[in-house]
Each structure stands twice: as C-alpha cells, then as structure tokens.
Write an enzyme that holds these catalytic residues in place. Structure first.
Site, short mmCIF file in Angstrom:
data_model
loop_
_atom_site.label_atom_id
_atom_site.label_comp_id
_atom_site.label_asym_id
_atom_site.label_seq_id
_atom_site.Cartn_x
_atom_site.Cartn_y
_atom_site.Cartn_z
N HIS A 38 16.79 67.64 98.56
CA HIS A 38 16.25 66.39 99.05
C HIS A 38 14.89 66.65 99.71
O HIS A 38 14.70 67.67 100.35
CB HIS A 38 17.22 65.77 100.07
N ASP B 96 21.28 67.86 96.42
CA ASP B 96 21.04 66.78 97.37
C ASP B 96 22.35 66.05 97.63
O ASP B 96 23.07 65.72 96.69
CB ASP B 96 20.02 65.82 96.76
N SER C 142 13.26 59.07 99.11
CA SER C 142 14.31 58.98 100.12
C SER C 142 14.48 57.52 100.54
O SER C 142 14.65 56.66 99.67
CB SER C 142 13.99 59.91 101.29
#
Length: 171
Positions: free
Chosen positions: A142, A112, A14
């Site tokens: 995600h 995502d 991330s």
C-alpha cells in the site's frame, strides 16, 4: 474557462481513490448534486469496503506499512457511527449498482490489506458491464506511489498509469 467537461478523470490513491470512486458514483446515482461527471477513473489501492475484514486484511494487516490498527483509526475518524460503514459513500463496494459509471483503471498492491476489496470492487464493476482494467503490482505494498526513493520500479508504474490516463482522455 476552457475546461472540456467531457474529458475529466477522477483519480487518486488510497483514501483519495475512495473519494474519487464515491464522487464518480455520486455523479451517476445523484447527478443533480455534482457539476461534473468523469469520463474515466484512475484508482490506486482504494478502500472500497470498510464494513468487513477480508483474508488480505488478515494476511497483510501487520508489517506491510498500512496496518489494521491504522485503518481502524481512519475509519473511526471518518464514520459518525458503525452503521456508516455500510453506506456506499464510505464503502463503494456496497452501492446498489453502478449504472453509467465511467471506465476505470484500478491499480492494486499485492501485499496490501486492501487487496481483496480492490479485487472485489473491480469484479463487481465488470459484472455490471463496465470497462475496468486491473493492474496488480504483485510485490508492492500500500502507498507504493510514494516509494520512488526506495523502489526503483515505481517510475515505470507512474509511466504506465500516465500513459493510460493520456489514452483515456484522448479517446
């Protein structure tokens, strides 16, 4: 002492992957500002372009853990002003080029909001001749690396990523 500076990888997931990307870019675009240049990158579902919305942002921006509203909250807290989103330090996909960037493995989640920008970043690196492997985990969302307690296959993902990292550092 004893650190082999030729065998350092930058990685994360991330925003951690974004920071790893930005540091790798900084190591080649502004080498005097960084003491270490990585030999490899491990990037899991990075933010690479905060300047625009993509079809995956629209498609997966609600109900898939990372939501558009949350992304915007993060972006507002990171950017001083809207123009900052156009800076490669915020949106690495918008960098002027990637000369001398190290090889990368980019792991993406199929559900995502960041999927399209991850794909675009991988393509851009590949178009510039960089060795980039992309693994797209089609059914995952995600932050999948934190889902071991609910998704049994995550152990296999960790194994795959660990094996790739070991091979890259052994080369």
């Amino acid at each position: 002492e004893g650190l082999d500076l030729t065998r350092v990888a930058f990685g994360g997931d991330s925003v951690g992957a974004t920071l790893a990307t930005v540091l790798a870019l900084q190591s080649v675009l502004e080498p005097a500002t960084l003491a270490i240049k990585p030999c490899w990158q491990l990037l899991c579902y990075p933010v690479t372009d905060a300047s625009t919305n993509s079809p995956s942002t629209e498609l997966f921006g609600e109900g898939y853990l990372l939501e558009t509203e949350t992304l915007e909250w993060f972006y507002r807290h990171y950017a001083r002003e809207a123009a900052d989103r156009l800076d490669w330090r915020f949106s690495p996909l918008l960098a002027p080029g990637y000369p001398g960037m190290p090889p990368a493995l980019i792991a993406l989640a199929g559900h995502d909001p960041l999927l399209d920008e991850g794909r675009a970043y991988a393509r851009r690196l590949q178009e510039q001749g960089l060795a980039v492997e992309v693994i797209e985990y089609a059914g995952l969302i995600h932050d999948f690396l934190r889902l071991q307690s609910v998704v049994p296959d995550i152990d296999e993902v960790y194994g795959q990523l660990t094996q790739a990292l070991r091979a890259a550092l052994a080369a």
